[in-house]
Design a protein around this motif. Sequence first.
Motif, mmCIF file in Angstrom:
data_model
loop_
_atom_site.group_PDB
_atom_site.id
_atom_site.type_symbol
_atom_site.label_atom_id
_atom_site.label_comp_id
_atom_site.label_asym_id
_atom_site.label_seq_id
_atom_site.Cartn_x
_atom_site.Cartn_y
_atom_site.Cartn_z
ATOM 1 N N THR A 646 0.847 -1.200 0.000
ATOM 2 C CA THR A 646 0.000 0.000 0.000
ATOM 3 C C THR A 646 0.876 1.240 0.000
ATOM 4 O OG1 THR A 646 -1.739 1.193 1.193
ATOM 5 C CG2 THR A 646 -0.129 -0.001 2.512
ATOM 6 N N THR A 647 0.304 2.348 -0.429
ATOM 7 C CA THR A 647 0.994 3.637 -0.353
ATOM 8 C C THR A 647 0.246 4.587 0.577
ATOM 9 O OG1 THR A 647 -0.193 4.351 -2.336
ATOM 10 C CG2 THR A 647 2.015 3.451 -2.648
ATOM 11 N N VAL A 648 -0.586 4.024 1.451
ATOM 12 C CA VAL A 648 -1.325 4.816 2.420
ATOM 13 C C VAL A 648 -0.478 4.984 3.674
ATOM 14 C CG1 VAL A 648 -3.408 4.941 3.826
ATOM 15 C CG2 VAL A 648 -3.521 4.008 1.508
ATOM 16 N N SER A 649 -0.426 6.197 4.209
ATOM 17 C CA SER A 649 0.363 6.467 5.404
ATOM 18 C C SER A 649 -0.331 5.890 6.638
ATOM 19 C CB SER A 649 0.573 7.971 5.573
ATOM 20 O OG SER A 649 1.286 8.505 4.480
ATOM 21 N N SER A 650 0.467 5.507 7.613
ATOM 22 C CA SER A 650 -0.093 4.931 8.828
ATOM 23 C C SER A 650 -0.543 6.036 9.786
ATOM 24 C CB SER A 650 0.942 4.055 9.528
ATOM 25 O OG SER A 650 1.988 4.849 10.061
ATOM 26 N N LEU A 651 -1.436 5.678 10.693
ATOM 27 C CA LEU A 651 -1.918 6.613 11.709
ATOM 28 C C LEU A 651 -0.775 7.039 12.633
ATOM 29 C CD1 LEU A 651 -4.350 8.064 12.945
ATOM 30 C CD2 LEU A 651 -4.758 6.025 14.333
ATOM 31 N N TRP A 652 0.169 6.108 12.888
ATOM 32 C CA TRP A 652 1.301 6.437 13.751
ATOM 33 C C TRP A 652 2.179 7.516 13.125
ATOM 34 C CZ3 TRP A 652 1.010 5.266 18.557
ATOM 35 C CH2 TRP A 652 0.328 4.127 18.970
ATOM 36 N N ALA A 653 2.291 7.511 11.798
ATOM 37 C CA ALA A 653 3.081 8.549 11.134
ATOM 38 C C ALA A 653 2.443 9.920 11.323
ATOM 39 C CB ALA A 653 3.223 8.232 9.648
ATOM 40 N N VAL A 697 0.910 21.608 8.160
ATOM 41 C CA VAL A 697 1.353 20.416 7.420
ATOM 42 C C VAL A 697 0.701 19.168 7.997
ATOM 43 C CG1 VAL A 697 3.341 18.939 6.938
ATOM 44 C CG2 VAL A 697 3.548 21.418 6.674
ATOM 45 N N THR A 698 0.648 19.090 9.317
ATOM 46 C CA THR A 698 0.005 17.937 9.961
ATOM 47 C C THR A 698 -1.473 17.861 9.602
ATOM 48 O OG1 THR A 698 1.552 18.132 11.823
ATOM 49 C CG2 THR A 698 -0.429 16.816 12.171
ATOM 50 N N VAL A 699 -2.144 19.002 9.607
ATOM 51 C CA VAL A 699 -3.566 19.024 9.234
ATOM 52 C C VAL A 699 -3.729 18.596 7.779
ATOM 53 C CG1 VAL A 699 -5.580 20.501 8.918
ATOM 54 C CG2 VAL A 699 -4.127 20.798 10.932
ATOM 55 N N TYR A 700 -2.830 19.075 6.918
ATOM 56 C CA TYR A 700 -2.908 18.718 5.491
ATOM 57 C C TYR A 700 -2.856 17.199 5.317
ATOM 58 C CZ TYR A 700 -1.675 18.143 0.601
ATOM 59 O OH TYR A 700 -1.660 17.744 -0.709
ATOM 60 N N ASP A 704 -5.562 14.351 4.079
ATOM 61 C CA ASP A 704 -5.264 13.441 2.971
ATOM 62 C C ASP A 704 -5.505 11.993 3.386
ATOM 63 O OD1 ASP A 704 -3.885 13.001 0.248
ATOM 64 O OD2 ASP A 704 -2.743 11.716 1.593
ATOM 65 N N THR A 705 -5.074 11.641 4.588
ATOM 66 C CA THR A 705 -5.314 10.286 5.087
ATOM 67 C C THR A 705 -6.803 10.043 5.306
ATOM 68 O OG1 THR A 705 -3.162 10.376 6.194
ATOM 69 C CG2 THR A 705 -4.670 8.631 6.875
ATOM 70 N N ALA A 706 -7.511 11.080 5.735
ATOM 71 C CA ALA A 706 -8.968 10.961 5.897
ATOM 72 C C ALA A 706 -9.644 10.706 4.558
ATOM 73 C CB ALA A 706 -9.519 12.231 6.546
ATOM 74 N N ASP A 707 -9.153 11.370 3.517
ATOM 75 C CA ASP A 707 -9.695 11.115 2.183
ATOM 76 C C ASP A 707 -9.433 9.678 1.756
ATOM 77 O OD1 ASP A 707 -10.555 13.705 2.037
ATOM 78 O OD2 ASP A 707 -8.888 14.424 0.821
ATOM 79 N N ASN A 708 -8.214 9.210 2.008
ATOM 80 C CA ASN A 708 -7.869 7.841 1.613
ATOM 81 C C ASN A 708 -8.703 6.812 2.371
ATOM 82 O OD1 ASN A 708 -5.911 8.841 -0.095
ATOM 83 N ND2 ASN A 708 -4.258 8.622 1.386
ATOM 84 N N GLY A 709 -8.941 7.070 3.656
ATOM 85 C CA GLY A 709 -9.713 6.136 4.461
ATOM 86 C C GLY A 709 -11.197 6.415 4.488
ATOM 87 N N GLU A 710 -11.625 7.450 3.733
ATOM 88 C CA GLU A 710 -13.030 7.846 3.675
ATOM 89 C C GLU A 710 -13.596 8.098 5.063
ATOM 90 O OE1 GLU A 710 -14.982 4.826 1.372
ATOM 91 O OE2 GLU A 710 -14.278 5.660 -0.538
ATOM 92 N N TRP A 711 -12.766 8.752 5.908
ATOM 93 C CA TRP A 711 -13.225 9.091 7.264
ATOM 94 C C TRP A 711 -14.370 10.100 7.226
ATOM 95 C CZ3 TRP A 711 -7.839 10.234 9.910
ATOM 96 C CH2 TRP A 711 -7.071 9.058 9.892
ATOM 97 N N LEU A 712 -14.362 10.953 6.185
ATOM 98 C CA LEU A 712 -15.366 12.011 6.099
ATOM 99 C C LEU A 712 -16.654 11.532 5.437
ATOM 100 C CD1 LEU A 712 -12.996 14.899 4.936
ATOM 101 C CD2 LEU A 712 -13.655 14.287 7.262
ATOM 102 N N LYS A 800 5.706 12.749 2.316
ATOM 103 C CA LYS A 800 4.655 11.988 2.965
ATOM 104 C C LYS A 800 4.874 12.040 4.485
ATOM 105 C CE LYS A 800 2.876 10.553 -0.943
ATOM 106 N NZ LYS A 800 2.777 9.150 -1.359
ATOM 107 N N PRO A 801 3.861 11.723 5.309
ATOM 108 C CA PRO A 801 4.008 11.845 6.771
ATOM 109 C C PRO A 801 5.256 11.179 7.337
ATOM 110 C CG PRO A 801 1.723 11.478 6.222
ATOM 111 C CD PRO A 801 2.479 11.367 4.930
ATOM 112 N N MET A 802 5.541 9.944 6.921
ATOM 113 C CA MET A 802 6.745 9.290 7.430
ATOM 114 C C MET A 802 7.994 10.004 6.935
ATOM 115 S SD MET A 802 7.628 6.905 9.499
ATOM 116 C CE MET A 802 6.385 5.621 9.612
ATOM 117 N N GLY A 803 7.931 10.562 5.734
ATOM 118 C CA GLY A 803 9.044 11.368 5.236
ATOM 119 C C GLY A 803 9.245 12.617 6.062
ATOM 120 N N GLY A 804 8.136 13.203 6.546
ATOM 121 C CA GLY A 804 8.247 14.363 7.426
ATOM 122 C C GLY A 804 8.947 14.018 8.728
#
Length: 988
Positions: A646-653, A697-700, A704-712, A800-804
């Motif tokens: 996957t290319t989705v960032s983890s919640l821990w990141a 940046v964290t909010v951004y 993005d992760t919310a969009d990927n996980g369809e949290w909204l 990406k978050p882990m890159g940050g």
Amino acid sequence: MDLQSRARLAQEKLRKQKGVGGGSVKRDDPVQAANVRARRKFKVSLALLVGVFLWFTGLHIGGLYLFTRGFLLNRIVLDNVSTMDSLASIGGNAYDGGWHPKIFDKVVIVVIDALRYDFLTPVEGSSAAYHNAFTLPHELSSAHPENSLLFEFIADPPTTTLQRLKGLTTGSLPTFIDAGSNFAGTAIEEDNLIHQLKAQNRTIAFLGDDTWTSLFPGAFDISHPYDSFNVWDLHTVDNGVKEHLFPLLASANQSSWDVLIAHFLGVDHAGHRYGPDHPAMTGKLGEMNEVLTRVVEQIADDTLLVVFGDHGMDGRGDHGGDSYDEVSAGLWLYSKEPRFAPMSSGRSISQVDLVPTLALALGLPIPYNNLGTPIPEVFLGLVSDYTNLASVTKLAAHQVQQYAATYGTDLDLTLAQSFLDLASKTTDAKEQVEFYVQYQKAVLEVCRRMWAQFDMSKMVTGIVTLLGSLGVLAGYVRGTFTRQSGPIVVAATVGSGVGSVVIMLVGRILGLSGLSWGERAVFGSGMGSMMGYVGMSVLSTPQLECITPRNAWGWLAAFLTLTHASIFASNSFTVWEDRVVPYLLSTFGFLALLHSFSISVSGERWLGVYHSMVFMGLTRIAAGIRVCREEQMPNCVSTFYSGQNTTVSSLWALIGLGMVALLLPGLIRAFLHQTKSYEGPASMFIGVGLRMGLALVTVYWTLDTADNGEWLGEGVESLGVKLTLAKIVLGLAVVAGNVAWAWGQQLCIRVDVRKSAAAAASAENKDGVQVAIVGYANVFGSYYLLFLLNAFLAITLVLKPMGGLSFAILLWQLLTLLEILDLNGITESAIGPVVLGLLAHAHFFSTGHQGTLPSIQWDTAFIAVEKVVYPISPLLVILNTYGAFVLTTLAVPLPILWKRNPETSRTLRDVGGACATYILYHATVTLSAVIFAGWFRRHLMVWKIFAPRFMMGALGLTVVDLMVALAAVGFGAGSTISAVAEVFGYRA
């Protein structure tokens, strides 16, 4: 002037808030007049230094250009076109204007981008998201083998869409250099299926990926293209295709077209965004299943349905390389009427075979550059007509023979010709088919090797040019310590000019007739500059010392550089470079730890030990953040994303990124507090600007992760909000931050004025006023650090978050390195720039990259824009890829400026020496990658390992060169030295 007097002057200048050049010069004020002269001299010196680094940049780009021209493959494109008149020359007979009787009147071509073969094959009990969702092709092929054929469709690398479409319409092979044009397609000039269709006045309708319209401008009678590059958008292109596809398939409208092409992108984009093993992939494959079910219902009996993937995708949803998952696509042929010979299940065919198959099935000439052979099941028919199959394979074989003869005599076709001779001697149709197919395969293999031909003259001249620049650069580095850098530059520049003229005039005599005038000039410049430097060395001996390290730390710098450069002699070490670099950094950290015990002052000794241990610990943590390349499997575990596939960032990141926003400004403040430099603009830049920027940046990335996980909610995305946040952060970091920093020129100091009985006792200070400058000890370093933090914030956004998280570790390592160098008294040693270069490579890997094409994070092109915008989108991708290179390049002046006394002279010279050392490290490593890519040009893994690593290094060196000249020296160090000098006076 003593410190007390200079403090008073600083107080007066700060009170009046004079900028650069502020204040008028009185005729009777020799101090101010001297300061103006010094300022002018500084500006001239700065301009000359920038010019020197731009000259080095030109030499490097020129050498890399020459080598690339000889190394990266470039196939000769023939402009010959197959016609009915050329049919007789290959022994064929005309049928109603075509080379073969038409089998189908119409064709519907459905391209499902990145449709991997195993997406079409059912797997019982599999929990993978990409299994058992796209079932129609396998079901129909199993139930009706005379109507439906399902193949594994093997692509030739590079597996990028534009190159695959070229191969799928011309029947030829792309070359590696074509990969660079994947997102800037140009019209296909060689003979192709679309051209042949237009020549016979067939009406073509096109829907989908706009790459087709760039390849075939004006070729489509009905056209509905859509932007193809926004990999975050899964639905716009597919919905647009469906909107126009089904009305065109309606029986009343089928007379409006002969060929209908529909190119869907949702599967590819789902792979890029999430990876293949994600519910979004299940949804897109299910959608494609529904689409094809409706297409099968609506097509007419005389229509051929062709469905295929242009390439596959790897475990992270990327493509571009030659791994099995990337080259394994699916091909499905379907006809409502039974027309095909049943096939054995799971058979593989080459993608070049589709072109002659479609051409002959539609009654067209085979495109001239075709290297494929017809698919047997299409021409055998229900009665296994081997006579017909022998006829079409003979046509294709003789077309390939004609192409090979036209291409040139360099092709060694001895083996291939033997198969053609055998085919001509037998009358058995089955044997003829076999021999013709073997001939085609033999020619195809020869062409694959042939288009791996190299221009050795260009490769050698490129390497020699780089060697010349490397020698002069090493001499310049040494010259900065012996005060001979000026003569070195003059001698090398004169030699460069003379060499260019000489090589241009006598290049033909020297056997360089294959080079253009411009290429000869580049080569002559590199050779001449080296000769000029050597001549200077001979004439100046012993004043000009040889190029050898000055102390043990210099030898360590040389050892680390040469060790890193030497790994490219082995494909295994090259593959595991992301493991080698942390070991080299840990070597420095360990030796710094040992050396710290020799520091005489106890407090500084233990501080040196502490920072060395922190540096090694951070190196180890950063090394654990990685994306594995194919060759490292199964001995590697990717940690950059939430899973392997996957290319989705983890919640821990995301949580870690939030912690960075919360804690990093405090960490930076702690480093500045050691020298009482958290003054002036520091609190605003760090405590407010940086903290707010990192929070955004964290909010951004949370959105993005919310969009990927369809949290909204399903179908709800926060694109508009994300674009606004990205623009705010970039505006804050790139525009507002740098404008305030450069033009405000407010140093991180505070001037304290107070009454003092001790001062009143002095005869020279009758008013008893004592002036103290708080932050004086690090006035250069603290001010430059603010500039570095602007770049840090901008780059963190595009990672990406882990890159940050990796980037925050990099910044901590940079600050720790500054203390290590200062405490050990080696701020001006070569070891500092070399360690910075190693950090650049270490965090290139830990920000989710590898020396491979698939690791490029293309989706970052849309972080601040909704669609491709030049040059913003390419710059965002470059910044994402080479962010660590950019930050460490900007940090090179910091060891020189950190805790530097404003009274010290020759600051600009020392900065120039550090930057030249840093470039020397990168140039050495890149030159090694260049040399071994050339040396291993016939290696089995050249295009998989050595060529991508050379290209990564070449672009990285170019980024480093430009950033040193224009940003680190021209803007950053120049503005810093100027700002400090305006307060404390210029020093030559």
